[in-house]
Design a protein around this motif. Structure first.
Motif, short mmCIF file in Angstrom:
data_model
loop_
_atom_site.label_atom_id
_atom_site.label_comp_id
_atom_site.label_asym_id
_atom_site.label_seq_id
_atom_site.Cartn_x
_atom_site.Cartn_y
_atom_site.Cartn_z
N CYS A 133 -33.57 34.36 22.49
CA CYS A 133 -34.24 33.88 23.70
C CYS A 133 -33.30 33.99 24.89
O CYS A 133 -32.16 33.55 24.84
CB CYS A 133 -34.66 32.43 23.49
SG CYS A 133 -35.33 31.67 24.98
N CYS A 136 -32.81 30.00 26.12
CA CYS A 136 -32.07 28.99 25.36
C CYS A 136 -31.17 29.59 24.29
O CYS A 136 -30.41 28.89 23.65
CB CYS A 136 -33.03 27.98 24.74
SG CYS A 136 -33.92 28.60 23.29
N CYS A 155 -40.23 32.66 22.90
CA CYS A 155 -39.42 31.76 22.08
C CYS A 155 -40.28 30.59 21.59
O CYS A 155 -41.01 29.98 22.37
CB CYS A 155 -38.27 31.25 22.93
SG CYS A 155 -37.27 29.97 22.18
N GLY A 160 -39.42 30.75 26.43
CA GLY A 160 -38.73 31.80 27.19
C GLY A 160 -39.00 33.18 26.57
O GLY A 160 -39.51 33.29 25.46
ZN LIG Z 1 -35.85 29.60 24.04
#
Ligand SMILES: [Zn+2]
Length: 258
Positions: A133, A136, A155, A160
């Motif tokens: 991702c 994150c 994600c 994301g």
């Molecule tokens: Zn993420």
């Protein structure tokens, strides 16, 4: 002596060996290069962009769905093919020669799949999996599943955009790979063999030139002549898929005779 015997002799006598591999080796598995992806016209996408712009870091930021349209094509091609006898011959040579390294431009992960030890494999353009991702950092190993669903893949943890750990156009090379390459170059190589690469990048040409200048042995295995042909000591014209297993055969039989 035939070119293949000269290369086999050099490998037999060498300790530190570097194979540099490029698109030609993957092409023998049936993989297209990014320029050979479906639906391109003169290297341009249906959106009228050069494929290098579609597969760029800035495009992944600006229009992740468009960038992923072409990443997904690469992904499907890689998942739909597999390592070939050329990859396996190199991995076997690495077993016979504990200081034999592989530097590859390929992102398909086939060297690893064929058994090349990760600690002697430098994937200078990264790899297609596992996805991670952008927001994150969470990893997601499920490339195949994502390719069946709407793109870009997202994600599970934060929503994301996921991306593969490849080097897109206009992105930096992975620092760890560069550090590893230059650390090994400082130690020097006795033999450098370029396989299926047209060698336009400095980090591909430099190991060849450095080794030749230091008195080492250099060779190229490729179906046609390339920019590198004049720089190497031995040119062997042929497909990696045919030549590498034959080369391994020469080396194995010598070892048995001794
Ligand atoms: Zn993420």
């Amino acid at each position: 002596m035939q070119p293949i015997e000269r290369i086999a002799q050099a490998i037999l006598q060498a300790e530190r060996i570097l194979f540099i591999t490029g698109a030609g080796l993957s092409a023998d598995s049936g993989l297209p290069t990014y320029r050979g992806l479906g639906g391109l016209y003169n290297g341009h996408t249906a959106e009228g962009l050069p494929i290098e712009a579609a597969l760029s870091g800035p495009m992944l930021q600006r229009d992740p769905a468009l960038c992923w349209k072409y990443l997904a094509e690469l992904g499907r091609a890689c998942l739909g093919a597999q390592a070939n006898e050329g990859h396996r011959a190199i991995a076997e040579l690495q077993r016979l020669k504990p200081q034999c390294w592989v530097l590859t431009q390929n992102i398909d992960g086939y060297h690893r799949a064929a058994g090349s030890p990760p600690e002697r494999l430098i994937e200078i353009h990264g790899e297609l999996a596992p996805l991670y991702c952008r927001s994150c950092g969470q990893e997601d190993a499920e490339l195949a599943g994502h390719l069946e669903r709407p793109l870009p893949p997202l994600c599970r943890a934060c929503g994301g955009v996921l991306r593969p750990p490849v080097v897109l156009f206009e992105e930096m090379l992975p620092e760890a790979a560069i550090d590893s390459l230059y650390a090994e170059l400082r130690k020097g190589f006795d033999v450098v063999i370029a396989v299926g690469t047209s060698a336009s990048f400095p980090y591909i040409v430099e190991p060849v030139l450095r080794t030749r200048q230091a008195g080492g042995f250099t060779a190229q295995i490729n179906p046609t002549r390339t920019d590198l042909s004049d720089a190497v000591e031995v040119n062997l014209q042929g497909r990696a898929l045919d030549v590498l297993p034959e080369l391994l055969g020469h080396i194995s039989s010598h070892r048995i005779c001794k």
